[in-house]
Write an enzyme that holds these catalytic residues in place. Structure first.
Site, PDB file in Angstrom:
ATOM      1  N   SER A 263      16.594  25.267  65.380  1.00 56.04           N
ATOM      2  CA  SER A 263      17.225  26.267  64.718  1.00 56.04           C
ATOM      3  C   SER A 263      17.205  27.783  65.142  1.00 56.04           C
ATOM      4  O   SER A 263      16.975  27.951  66.396  1.00 56.04           O
ATOM      5  CB  SER A 263      16.520  26.503  63.344  1.00 56.04           C
ATOM      6  OG  SER A 263      15.205  26.965  63.507  1.00 56.04           O
ATOM      7  N   LYS A 264      17.764  28.625  64.504  1.00 52.60           N
ATOM      8  CA  LYS A 264      18.101  29.861  65.230  1.00 52.60           C
ATOM      9  C   LYS A 264      16.641  30.483  65.488  1.00 52.60           C
ATOM     10  O   LYS A 264      16.522  31.600  66.356  1.00 52.60           O
ATOM     11  CB  LYS A 264      18.645  30.694  64.020  1.00 52.60           C
ATOM     12  CG  LYS A 264      20.027  30.407  63.922  1.00 52.60           C
ATOM     13  CD  LYS A 264      21.062  31.713  63.447  1.00 52.60           C
ATOM     14  CE  LYS A 264      22.365  31.377  63.390  1.00 52.60           C
ATOM     15  NZ  LYS A 264      22.713  30.978  61.809  1.00 52.60           N
ATOM     16  N   ARG A 265      15.458  30.148  65.015  1.00 48.67           N
ATOM     17  CA  ARG A 265      14.087  30.572  65.284  1.00 48.67           C
ATOM     18  C   ARG A 265      13.857  30.463  66.844  1.00 48.67           C
ATOM     19  O   ARG A 265      13.210  31.180  67.422  1.00 48.67           O
ATOM     20  CB  ARG A 265      13.069  29.874  64.418  1.00 48.67           C
ATOM     21  CG  ARG A 265      12.496  30.248  63.149  1.00 48.67           C
ATOM     22  CD  ARG A 265      11.334  29.773  62.938  1.00 48.67           C
ATOM     23  NE  ARG A 265      11.009  28.639  63.206  1.00 48.67           N
ATOM     24  CZ  ARG A 265      11.131  27.442  62.419  1.00 48.67           C
ATOM     25  NH1 ARG A 265      11.418  27.657  61.223  1.00 48.67           N
ATOM     26  NH2 ARG A 265      10.453  26.412  62.855  1.00 48.67           N
TER      27      ARG A 265
END
Ligand code: GLU
Ligand code: ZN
Length: 497
Positions: A263-265
Site C-alpha cells: 500500500s501507499k505506506r
C-alpha cells in the site's frame, strides 16, 4: 484447446502494481501458450467508475508494451468488452436463472434490509445477511408487489445444505460449507445493473475464458462463482489465484519486520507514480514479473519478448511475493545503462524541460552531458538533482578551492594551467577522454597530483564538492559560463596568494 485469459480491472483508481502484475501474468501466459489475451473493463460500479481511471488503464498497458488481442478499442468476436455496454446480456441471463428456478425476484425495500441488518447486529445473530424472505413468495404475493410498482432485484438461490468445492491449481481444493456462503446475493440490481459476480461469470463463460488468473483476494468469491456456473449448467474455467503482493515494514523502534498488502505506506503503488519518477517500462515489467514468479531461480534479466516465451504457471510461487523497492531501483539503473546516449537523452529531456533547465531545442547540450551521468542515474528524474550545479553559487570560498596539502599559490598555478589546457581542449573539440588524459599528463609534467588539477576545476565550475564529472558539467552549462566561473575562481585565488 486454445488458451484464453483476461485481465478484468474495474476502472476505479490508478493502475496499481498488484493489478499490473495480474495483467502481466495473464498476458505472458497467453503469449507463451499461443493463446489470446483479453482486456475486459468491469465498470458496473458506476459510483466508483471514472474516465480518468479508464484512460490510466490504457496508458499503463501501452507504456508497458502490452497489447490485448481482444477488448475495448481493438474489438473482437465478443464485442462489447466493456460491461456497462452489455447490460442486456446480464438481464437476459439473470431472467433465465429465474426461469430455471435458480434465482428469484426480491422486493425487499432498503428500509427492510437495514432494519434486518440492525436486528442481526443487536441480537449478535450467527446468521448475517439476507434472510431469504422473498425466496418463496407465491405467484399472488409477487403480483401484488409488482402492482405496487416495486422494482425487484434478482437474487441467486444458494443451496442451504452441502458444500461447494473449487479447484485452484496453486492452492488445491478449496471447500466452503454452503451455509457459510453469502445467503442469496444480489445478481441483478433494481436499476438493471449486474453485480460483479453475475457479470464476471457470464462474461468469462461467453468470452470462452479458459484460465482465470486473478488476485487471491477473490478466493472468497470462488464458491459463489462455482454455484453460478452450476446454476447455468456451464463448465467453470481453471482457477489460479495469484499470491498477494506484499510490502515490507520495519518497526523503527523494535526493528521487527512485518509484511502487509502493498500500500501507499510502503511507497509508490500506482504505475503512473513510478513512471513520473522515471522508472523505465522495461525495468518495471521485468521486476514485477519476478514478484511471485521465477524462471530457474537464477536468471533475472528478461525482456518482454523473452517473458512472452518462457512464462509458465508451474513456476508461480505459492507464497506471497514481496515488492522490494530497492531491487526495482537496481533494475532501473541497469536498464538505464543499457540505453544508448541518444536514447537516454530523449528519455531525460522531458525532466530537464519540466524543471526549466533546458529548452526543447537544447537536446545537444544534454547529449553531451549524458555520458557523465549515465552510470549514476537510478531514476530518470535524478538528472534534475544532478544539475544542481547549474545554479550559480556565487564566488567560491577560497578554502573550498584549495585541495588538501596545497596552498593558494600552488592551487592558483594548477588551476591556471588547467584552465589554459581546458580552453584549448574545448577549442580543439577534444573528447572527455582526451581532456582527462591530457590533464593527467599536464599534472605529471608539472609535479602535481591529478587531484590538484581536477578538484579546483570542479569547485570552480560547479561550486560543489560532489558533482558529475567537470567536463560533462562544462558541456551542459556551456563554455562561456564555465570559463567565466573558472576565471572568477582564479581571481579568488589571486586575492589570497
Ligand atoms: N473486476 C475485478 C477486479 O477489479 C475482477 C476480478 C477478477 O479477475 O475476477 O479485480
Ligand atoms: Zn426480499
Amino acid at each position: 484447446m486454445e488458451v484464453r485469459v483476461r485481465y478484468a480491472p474495474s476502472p476505479t483508481g490508478l493502475q496499481h502494481i498488484g493489478g499490473v502484475r495480474t495483467a502481466l501474468f495473464n498476458y505472458f501466459f497467453a503469449r507463451a501458450k499461443g493463446g489470446k489475451f483479453i482486456l475486459r473493463v468491469e465498470d458496473t460500479d458506476r459510483e466508483r467508475y471514472s474516465d480518468q481511471s479508464l484512460q490510466d488503464l490504457y496508458d499503463t498497458l501501452d507504456w508497458l508494451g502490452i497489447k490485448w488481442d481482444e477488448g475495448p478499442v481493438v474489438g473482437g468476436p465478443h464485442t462489447p468488452y466493456v460491461q456497462s455496454e452489455r447490460l442486456e446480456i446480464y438481464q437476459e441471463y439473470a431472467k433465465k436463472l429465474v426461469d430455471m428456478g435458480k434465482a428469484y425476484y426480491c422486493y425487499c425495500t432498503p428500509e427492510r434490509l437495514d432494519a434486518l441488518r440492525k436486528k442481526q447486529e443487536e441480537e449478535k445473530s450467527p446468521v448475517q445477511g439476507y434472510d431469504r424472505h422473498c425466496r418463496n413468495l407465491t405467484q399472488e404475493e409477487r403480483a401484488e408487489l409488482e402492482k405496487q410498482g416495486i422494482r425487484p432485484v434478482i437474487r441467486l438461490k444458494v443451496p442451504t445444505e452441502g458444500s461447494t468445492t473449487f479447484h485452484d491449481i496453486l492452492m488445491g481444493d478449496i471447500t466452503r460449507e454452503n451455509k457459510d456462503i453469502s445467503p442469496d446475493p444480489v445478481l441483478l440490481k433494481s436499476d438493471g445493473y449486474p453485480t460483479y459476480h453475475l457479470a464476471n461469470v457470464i462474461d468469462d463463460h461467453m468470452m470462452g475464458i479458459t484460465h482465470i488468473m486473478r488476485a487471491q483476494e477473490w478466493i472468497p468469491s470462488g464458491p459463489l462463482h462455482i454455484i453460478l456456473y452450476q446454476a447455468f449448467g456451464w463448465e467453470p474455467p481453471v482457477y489460479c489465484h495469484l499470491p498477494m503482493v506484499m510490502g515490507k515494514e520495519v518497526d523503527p523502534v523494535t526493528g521487527e519486520v512485518h509484511f502487509a498488502k502493498l500500500s501507499k505506506r510502503h511507497g509508490s503503488t500506482s504505475v503512473r507514480d513510478f513512471r513520473a519518477k522515471g522508472y523505465l517500462p522495461e525495468a518495471l515489467l521485468n521486476y514485477v514479473s519476478l514478484v511471485g514468479w521465477s524462471y530457474d531461480g537464477e536468471k533475472e534479466f528478461f525482456t518482454r519478448e523473452e517473458l512472452e516465451k518462457v512464462f509458465n504457471l508451474e513456476s508461480i510461487n505459492k507464497a506471497p511475493g514481496v515488492f522490494d523497492y530497492q531491487k526495482l531501483d537496481w533494475f532501473n539503473g541497469q536498464y538505464i545503462r543499457m540505453k544508448t546516449d541518444e536514447e537516454l537523452a530523449d528519455l531525460l529531456m522531458p525532466y530537464m524541460v519540466n524543471a526549466g533547465i533546458l529548452k526543447e531545442t537544447e537536446k545537444q547540450r544534454l547529449l553531451a552531458f549524458v555520458p557523465g551521468v549515465k552510470d549514476r542515474l537510478v531514476l530518470l528524474s535524478d538528472v534534475v538533482t544532478m544539475c544542481e550545479f547549474l545554479k550559480d553559487q556565487g564566488k567560491p570560498a577560497v578554502q573550498l578551492l584549495i585541495p588538501k596539502k596545497m596552498d593558494a599559490q600552488s592551487t592558483l598555478k594548477a588551476l591556471e594551467l588547467t584552465y589554459a589546457f581546458v580552453k584549448k581542449g574545448f577549442a580543439e573539440k577534444m573528447t572527455d577522454q582526451q581532456l582527462q588524459d591530457g590533464l593527467c599528463a599536464l599534472a605529471a609534467e608539472n609535479g602535481f597530483k591529478n587531484a590538484a588539477m581536477f578538484n579546483p576545476l570542479r569547485t570552480a565550475v560547479t561550486g560543489l564538492q560532489v558533482s558529475p564529472p567537470p567536463f560533462s558539467c562544462i558541456r551542459l552549462m556551456g563554455e562561456q559560463e564555465a570559463f567565466r566561473r573558472i576565471e572568477r575562481a582564479i581571481d579568488v585565488l589571486k586575492e589570497e596568494a
